[in-house]
Design a protein around this motif. Structure first.
Motif, PDB file in Angstrom:
ATOM      1  N   LEU A 158      31.821  72.206  93.495  1.00  0.00           N
ATOM      2  CA  LEU A 158      32.225  73.475  94.099  1.00  0.00           C
ATOM      3  C   LEU A 158      32.295  73.337  95.618  1.00  0.00           C
ATOM      4  O   LEU A 158      33.223  73.833  96.250  1.00  0.00           O
ATOM      5  N   HIS A 159      31.336  72.646  96.198  1.00  0.00           N
ATOM      6  CA  HIS A 159      31.312  72.438  97.650  1.00  0.00           C
ATOM      7  C   HIS A 159      32.599  71.750  98.104  1.00  0.00           C
ATOM      8  O   HIS A 159      33.239  72.177  99.065  1.00  0.00           O
ATOM      9  N   VAL A 160      32.982  70.706  97.391  1.00  0.00           N
ATOM     10  CA  VAL A 160      34.198  69.955  97.729  1.00  0.00           C
ATOM     11  C   VAL A 160      35.441  70.825  97.571  1.00  0.00           C
ATOM     12  O   VAL A 160      36.284  70.910  98.465  1.00  0.00           O
ATOM     13  N   HIS A 161      35.550  71.512  96.441  1.00  0.00           N
ATOM     14  CA  HIS A 161      36.752  72.311  96.161  1.00  0.00           C
ATOM     15  C   HIS A 161      36.857  73.542  97.056  1.00  0.00           C
ATOM     16  O   HIS A 161      37.953  73.886  97.506  1.00  0.00           O
ATOM     17  N   LEU A 162      35.732  74.178  97.307  1.00  0.00           N
ATOM     18  CA  LEU A 162      35.751  75.355  98.184  1.00  0.00           C
ATOM     19  C   LEU A 162      36.108  74.956  99.616  1.00  0.00           C
ATOM     20  O   LEU A 162      36.909  75.624 100.274  1.00  0.00           O
ATOM     21  N   ASN A 163      35.568  73.849 100.077  1.00  0.00           N
ATOM     22  CA  ASN A 163      35.940  73.361 101.415  1.00  0.00           C
ATOM     23  C   ASN A 163      37.424  73.029 101.485  1.00  0.00           C
ATOM     24  O   ASN A 163      38.085  73.334 102.473  1.00  0.00           O
ATOM     25  N   ALA A 164      37.962  72.421 100.449  1.00  0.00           N
ATOM     26  CA  ALA A 164      39.397  72.089 100.427  1.00  0.00           C
ATOM     27  C   ALA A 164      40.230  73.365 100.482  1.00  0.00           C
ATOM     28  O   ALA A 164      41.218  73.434 101.227  1.00  0.00           O
ATOM     29  N   LEU A 165      39.836  74.374  99.736  1.00  0.00           N
ATOM     30  CA  LEU A 165      40.558  75.648  99.730  1.00  0.00           C
ATOM     31  C   LEU A 165      40.515  76.309 101.107  1.00  0.00           C
ATOM     32  O   LEU A 165      41.533  76.787 101.616  1.00  0.00           O
ATOM     33  N   ILE A 166      39.341  76.289 101.714  1.00  0.00           N
ATOM     34  CA  ILE A 166      39.186  76.893 103.047  1.00  0.00           C
ATOM     35  C   ILE A 166      40.010  76.123 104.065  1.00  0.00           C
ATOM     36  O   ILE A 166      40.760  76.723 104.848  1.00  0.00           O
ATOM     37  N   ARG A 167      39.908  74.811 104.080  1.00  0.00           N
ATOM     38  CA  ARG A 167      40.648  73.994 105.063  1.00  0.00           C
ATOM     39  C   ARG A 167      42.153  74.137 104.914  1.00  0.00           C
ATOM     40  O   ARG A 167      42.886  74.117 105.899  1.00  0.00           O
ATOM     41  N   LYS A 168      42.619  74.278 103.680  1.00  0.00           N
ATOM     42  CA  LYS A 168      44.050  74.440 103.439  1.00  0.00           C
ATOM     43  C   LYS A 168      44.561  75.759 104.037  1.00  0.00           C
ATOM     44  O   LYS A 168      45.637  75.802 104.618  1.00  0.00           O
ATOM     45  N   ASN A 169      43.786  76.811 103.886  1.00  0.00           N
ATOM     46  CA  ASN A 169      44.220  78.141 104.310  1.00  0.00           C
ATOM     47  C   ASN A 169      43.748  78.527 105.707  1.00  0.00           C
ATOM     48  O   ASN A 169      44.319  79.431 106.325  1.00  0.00           O
ATOM     49  N   PHE A 170      42.693  77.859 106.182  1.00  0.00           N
ATOM     50  CA  PHE A 170      42.136  78.142 107.507  1.00  0.00           C
ATOM     51  C   PHE A 170      41.808  76.806 108.177  1.00  0.00           C
ATOM     52  O   PHE A 170      40.648  76.380 108.185  1.00  0.00           O
ATOM     53  N   PRO A 171      42.813  76.128 108.697  1.00  0.00           N
ATOM     54  CA  PRO A 171      42.609  74.790 109.277  1.00  0.00           C
ATOM     55  C   PRO A 171      41.461  74.758 110.285  1.00  0.00           C
ATOM     56  O   PRO A 171      41.285  75.687 111.078  1.00  0.00           O
ATOM     57  N   GLY A 172      40.691  73.681 110.204  1.00  0.00           N
ATOM     58  CA  GLY A 172      39.577  73.496 111.121  1.00  0.00           C
ATOM     59  C   GLY A 172      38.305  74.207 110.693  1.00  0.00           C
ATOM     60  O   GLY A 172      37.304  74.151 111.387  1.00  0.00           O
ATOM     61  N   ARG A 173      38.334  74.875 109.552  1.00  0.00           N
ATOM     62  CA  ARG A 173      37.158  75.596 109.075  1.00  0.00           C
ATOM     63  C   ARG A 173      36.657  75.021 107.756  1.00  0.00           C
ATOM     64  O   ARG A 173      37.371  74.312 107.067  1.00  0.00           O
ATOM     65  N   SER A 174      35.423  75.373 107.416  1.00  0.00           N
ATOM     66  CA  SER A 174      34.787  74.930 106.172  1.00  0.00           C
ATOM     67  C   SER A 174      33.819  76.020 105.735  1.00  0.00           C
ATOM     68  O   SER A 174      33.685  77.041 106.404  1.00  0.00           O
ATOM     69  N   ILE A 175      33.122  75.764 104.653  1.00  0.00           N
ATOM     70  CA  ILE A 175      32.112  76.721 104.190  1.00  0.00           C
ATOM     71  C   ILE A 175      31.051  76.939 105.274  1.00  0.00           C
ATOM     72  O   ILE A 175      30.529  78.027 105.430  1.00  0.00           O
ATOM     73  N   HIS A 176      30.762  75.900 106.043  1.00  0.00           N
ATOM     74  CA  HIS A 176      29.751  76.031 107.099  1.00  0.00           C
ATOM     75  C   HIS A 176      30.219  76.988 108.204  1.00  0.00           C
ATOM     76  O   HIS A 176      29.397  77.579 108.901  1.00  0.00           O
ATOM     77  N   SER A 177      31.509  77.173 108.329  1.00  0.00           N
ATOM     78  CA  SER A 177      32.039  78.109 109.323  1.00  0.00           C
ATOM     79  C   SER A 177      31.574  79.535 109.056  1.00  0.00           C
ATOM     80  O   SER A 177      31.526  80.359 109.970  1.00  0.00           O
ATOM     81  N   LEU A 178      31.215  79.826 107.804  1.00  0.00           N
ATOM     82  CA  LEU A 178      30.701  81.163 107.495  1.00  0.00           C
ATOM     83  C   LEU A 178      29.334  81.386 108.131  1.00  0.00           C
ATOM     84  O   LEU A 178      28.978  82.514 108.460  1.00  0.00           O
ATOM     85  N   ARG A 179      28.580  80.324 108.330  1.00  0.00           N
ATOM     86  CA  ARG A 179      27.301  80.416 109.058  1.00  0.00           C
ATOM     87  C   ARG A 179      27.584  80.788 110.513  1.00  0.00           C
ATOM     88  O   ARG A 179      26.908  81.629 111.097  1.00  0.00           O
ATOM     89  N   HIS A 180      28.593  80.168 111.089  1.00  0.00           N
ATOM     90  CA  HIS A 180      29.011  80.491 112.461  1.00  0.00           C
ATOM     91  C   HIS A 180      29.490  81.939 112.540  1.00  0.00           C
ATOM     92  O   HIS A 180      29.201  82.649 113.495  1.00  0.00           O
ATOM     93  N   THR A 181      30.234  82.346 111.533  1.00  0.00           N
ATOM     94  CA  THR A 181      30.756  83.713 111.483  1.00  0.00           C
ATOM     95  C   THR A 181      29.614  84.714 111.451  1.00  0.00           C
ATOM     96  O   THR A 181      29.604  85.691 112.213  1.00  0.00           O
ATOM     97  N   PHE A 182      28.638  84.478 110.582  1.00  0.00           N
ATOM     98  CA  PHE A 182      27.483  85.362 110.486  1.00  0.00           C
ATOM     99  C   PHE A 182      26.772  85.470 111.831  1.00  0.00           C
ATOM    100  O   PHE A 182      26.472  86.568 112.303  1.00  0.00           O
TER     101      PHE A 182
END
Length: 172
Positions: free
Chosen positions: A115-139
């Motif tokens: 899930l970590h791999v696939h979710l990161n791929a989905l995020i990077r595809k739609n929001f370049p330069g971001r990952s699941i960890h970017s949600l920590r930055h967002t918070f």
């Protein structure tokens, strides 16, 4: 690296049909928890009455291609954080809909590595330069903009104030 409020709404819409992805994104965006902390979250860590989540373990790689529960990244990563009504409501719905895992964790551990791999791929595809960890930055960014209290943000993240000010605070 942080998402704007609009981008976060777009990401949630994007994962709407994938309940597991949606729950992970919701928790990350509303608590600032790391992916490993979310993946290893036990039901016993949620205090429904006090509206808190206690972080004391994480899912981590224990050997090549093998994941398991381990202690948190640092001593300060062990913390009790506020859980918003939005998160508590989503977790309660999740608990009703999905069976309890044998490990007592909210999510099935066997699916979390992929899930970590696939979710990161989905995020990077739609929001370049971001990952699941970017949600920590967002918070961190959104909480700091709302409260102006960097000590509060550092406490919730389990980080030092200097780390929060140097790493996690992005102005969106």
């Amino acid at each position: 690296r942080a998402f704007t409020r609009e981008e976060l709404a777009s990401l949630l819409k994007l994962v709407e049909s994938r309940p597991l992805y949606r729950m992970v994104v919701l928790i990350a965006a509303h608590t600032g928890m790391r992916f490993g902390e979310i993946a290893g979250l036990p039901w016993s860590a949620i205090n429904w009455q006090q509206q808190t989540i206690t972080v004391h373990q994480q899912l981590t790689r224990v050997a090549p291609r093998h994941y398991g529960i381990a202690q948190c990244k640092t001593v300060s990563s062990n913390r009790t954080i506020p859980a918003s009504p939005t998160i508590l409501k989503a977790l309660a719905a999740w608990k009703r809909e999905y069976p309890t895992t044998i490990t007592g964790t909210v999510f099935p551990l066997g699916r979390m590595g992929s899930l970590h791999v696939h979710l990161n791929a989905l995020i990077r595809k739609n929001f370049p330069g971001r990952s699941i960890h970017s949600l920590r930055h967002t918070f961190a960014t959104l909480l700091l903009s709302k409260t102006g209290d960097i000590n509060l943000v550092a406490g919730i993240l389990g980080d030092k104030v200097t780390t929060v000010s140097e790493v996690y605070v992005d102005y969106t």
